[in-house]
Design an enzyme around this catalytic site. Structure first.
Site, short mmCIF file in Angstrom:
data_model
loop_
_atom_site.label_atom_id
_atom_site.label_comp_id
_atom_site.label_asym_id
_atom_site.label_seq_id
_atom_site.Cartn_x
_atom_site.Cartn_y
_atom_site.Cartn_z
N LEU A 181 -27.46 -13.47 54.70
CA LEU A 181 -27.47 -12.41 53.69
C LEU A 181 -27.22 -12.95 52.29
O LEU A 181 -27.67 -12.40 51.30
CB LEU A 181 -26.41 -11.35 54.02
CG LEU A 181 -26.60 -10.59 55.34
CD1 LEU A 181 -25.42 -9.65 55.55
CD2 LEU A 181 -27.90 -9.81 55.32
N GLY A 182 -26.46 -14.03 52.19
CA GLY A 182 -26.15 -14.61 50.88
C GLY A 182 -25.26 -15.83 51.02
O GLY A 182 -24.72 -16.10 52.09
N GLY A 222 -22.14 -18.19 48.98
CA GLY A 222 -21.12 -18.25 47.95
C GLY A 222 -20.49 -19.62 47.91
O GLY A 222 -20.87 -20.52 48.66
N SER A 223 -19.50 -19.77 47.02
CA SER A 223 -18.86 -21.08 46.86
C SER A 223 -18.06 -21.47 48.09
O SER A 223 -17.83 -22.65 48.32
CB SER A 223 -17.96 -21.05 45.63
OG SER A 223 -17.02 -20.00 45.74
N GLY A 227 -18.78 -20.35 51.35
CA GLY A 227 -19.55 -20.40 52.58
C GLY A 227 -20.78 -19.52 52.54
O GLY A 227 -21.24 -19.11 51.47
N THR A 228 -21.28 -19.19 53.73
CA THR A 228 -22.52 -18.42 53.88
C THR A 228 -22.23 -17.14 54.64
O THR A 228 -21.49 -17.13 55.61
CB THR A 228 -23.56 -19.25 54.67
OG1 THR A 228 -23.74 -20.51 54.02
CG2 THR A 228 -24.89 -18.52 54.73
N LYS A 236 -18.77 -14.24 57.56
CA LYS A 236 -18.68 -15.25 56.51
C LYS A 236 -18.29 -16.57 57.15
O LYS A 236 -17.15 -16.77 57.57
CB LYS A 236 -17.67 -14.86 55.43
CG LYS A 236 -17.58 -15.89 54.32
CD LYS A 236 -17.28 -15.27 52.99
CE LYS A 236 -17.53 -16.25 51.85
NZ LYS A 236 -17.50 -15.60 50.54
N ASP A 286 -9.48 -13.57 43.18
CA ASP A 286 -10.84 -13.89 42.73
C ASP A 286 -11.67 -12.61 42.59
O ASP A 286 -12.78 -12.50 43.12
CB ASP A 286 -11.50 -14.85 43.72
CG ASP A 286 -12.71 -15.57 43.11
OD1 ASP A 286 -12.79 -15.66 41.86
OD2 ASP A 286 -13.57 -16.03 43.87
#
Length: 414
Positions: free
Chosen positions: A15-16, A18-19, A21-22, A36, A130
């Site tokens: 789906l996407g 990030g810094s 993981g996936t 995640k 964050d």
């Protein structure tokens, strides 16, 4: 291609990224989930894995309508994963990339949702650390809220804390996303609940303006602005909303509101924002004025047709980040600036938003306009001076000229 995550889950498609993981669309015993999967270098860190397990109780116990719940934590061989509720929608960064800015009513409603989620987390002793548009999901299947807003849910609780282990970072390191970091983090102090309030106020500012108050340029310059500069008013918003933003962007953590107070105050402001259109302000240039030459254009050329606009807060800071990822890499680790570095280059006030089409004070365009005005004034002064000298000379010539002989005067008597 499907892959197994532990013994209970199957990941089907990405789906996407990030810094940390996936994110995968997955399936579990109770139906669809979001998984995640943390980076392999994180899963190989035994100290981090131990901390991951220690955080299990706090993360699994965090349930709220505006928080993406963690259903399970998987530690299986090289796999280190958080299994979360699946939200059918998009993230707030994608929405900003599409619309640039939101109407104040919708922006405040989204921020109020996030504040409510933070209040529940803080009450449970969990600090997000964050908060940013990438970590706010919009539920597209639920009913619409004020201003046509979708229900907002905060995700990725605990990820920043998990990554920030003593062995991976030192006290001289900063973990986070520069545009949204509270001043006390930049100065090396431990993050408390107030850092989430500062970050959320920054997100709300970005939803209203289309850019963050201290972002742009090199990450080090962004960190310095958080500590040394004050935010300037956004034209066109009610004073009550602006004062709320100023209080939550205060440099002193104790001056900021608590999350529960912020959520309540934001909802009180919704009636006065009804029907108000998005603000009409221009984004300051990406690079700080002091970092550009006088004759260097500050603004980048317009993007080619069909290409997404890359705005501040979505700039890749992690090596290897891919611009096409839906969850952009904005998480970074940097050295804490020394006090003299933080003091250097301070301008006192952040680069001001301005009416559409007007140059930003201090920008190359503004300096060029100022030079032209000064040149015009100098030329005018020279012309006026020349005219004044000419008039004076003419008058002087009249006073000193010898008398004219009319031809009728008598000769002088010897």
């Amino acid at each position: 291609m499907a892959r197994r995550i532990g013994s209970r889950y199957t990941a089907h498609q990405i789906l996407g990224r990030g810094s940390a993981g996936t994110v995968w669309l997955g399936e579990g015993p109770d139906g669809p989930v979001a998984i995640k999967l943390l980076r392999e270098d994180l899963s190989s860190d035994q100290e981090l894995v131990g901390r991951f397990v220690q955080e299990r109780t706090a993360l699994l116990g965090l349930e709220h309508p505006h928080v993406v719940s963690v259903r399970d934590l998987v530690v299986d061989g090289n796999d280190l994963a958080l299994v979360m509720d699946l939200v059918r929608g998009t993230d707030l960064r994608t929405r900003l990339d599409r619309d640039r800015r939101l109407a104040p009513e919708a922006a405040v409603a989204i921020a109020a949702d996030v504040a409510d989620g933070l209040a529940a987390a803080h009450a449970a002793g969990v600090v997000h650390r964050d908060v940013k548009p990438e970590n706010v999901l919009l539920d597209m299947q639920g009913p619409l809220g004020p201003g046509g807003s979708h229900r907002a849910l905060l995700t990725d609780f605990g990820v920043a804390k998990l990554i920030d282990t003593p062995r991976r970072t030192r006290a001289t390191k900063i973990i986070g996303t520069p545009d949204y970091l509270a001043p006390e983090i930049v100065e090396g102090l431990p993050p408390r609940a107030s850092v989430d309030i500062y970050a959320l106020a920054t997100v709300l500012y970005e939803l209203l303006a289309g850019f963050t108050p201290f972002g742009g340029g090199h990450p080090g310059a962004v960190l310095r602005r958080h500590v040394t500069e004050t935010v300037v008013p956004l034209p066109g918003i009610p004073d009550e909303l602006w004062q709320l933003l100023v209080q939550c962007l205060a440099k002193a953590p104790a001056s900021r509101l608590r999350a529960s107070e912020l959520g309540a105050r934001l909802r009180e402001l919704l009636p006065m924002l009804e029907g108000m259109p998005p603000l009409d302000v221009d984004e300051p240039e990406t690079e700080p004025a002091e970092e550009a030459a006088d004759d260097t254009p500050q603004s980048a050329p317009p993007p080619a047709a069909g290409k997404p606009v890359r705005r501040r807060g979505a700039v890749p800071l992690v090596p290897g980040a891919r611009p096409a990822d839906s969850n952009r890499d904005t998480h970074t680790s940097m050295r804490v600036p020394a006090p003299d570095e933080l003091a250097g280059g301070a301008r006192g006030t952040a680069r001001a938003p301005r009416a559409a089409g007007s140059p930003r004070p201090g920008s190359a365009r503004n300096r060029a306009v100022t030079r032209r005005r000064r040149l015009a004034l100098a030329v005018a002064a020279v012309v006026l001076a020349a005219a004044g000298v000419g008039t004076w000379l003419a008058a002087a010539d009249d006073d000193t000229a010898p008398p004219q002989d009319s031809g009728n005067s008598a000769p002088a008597t010897p």
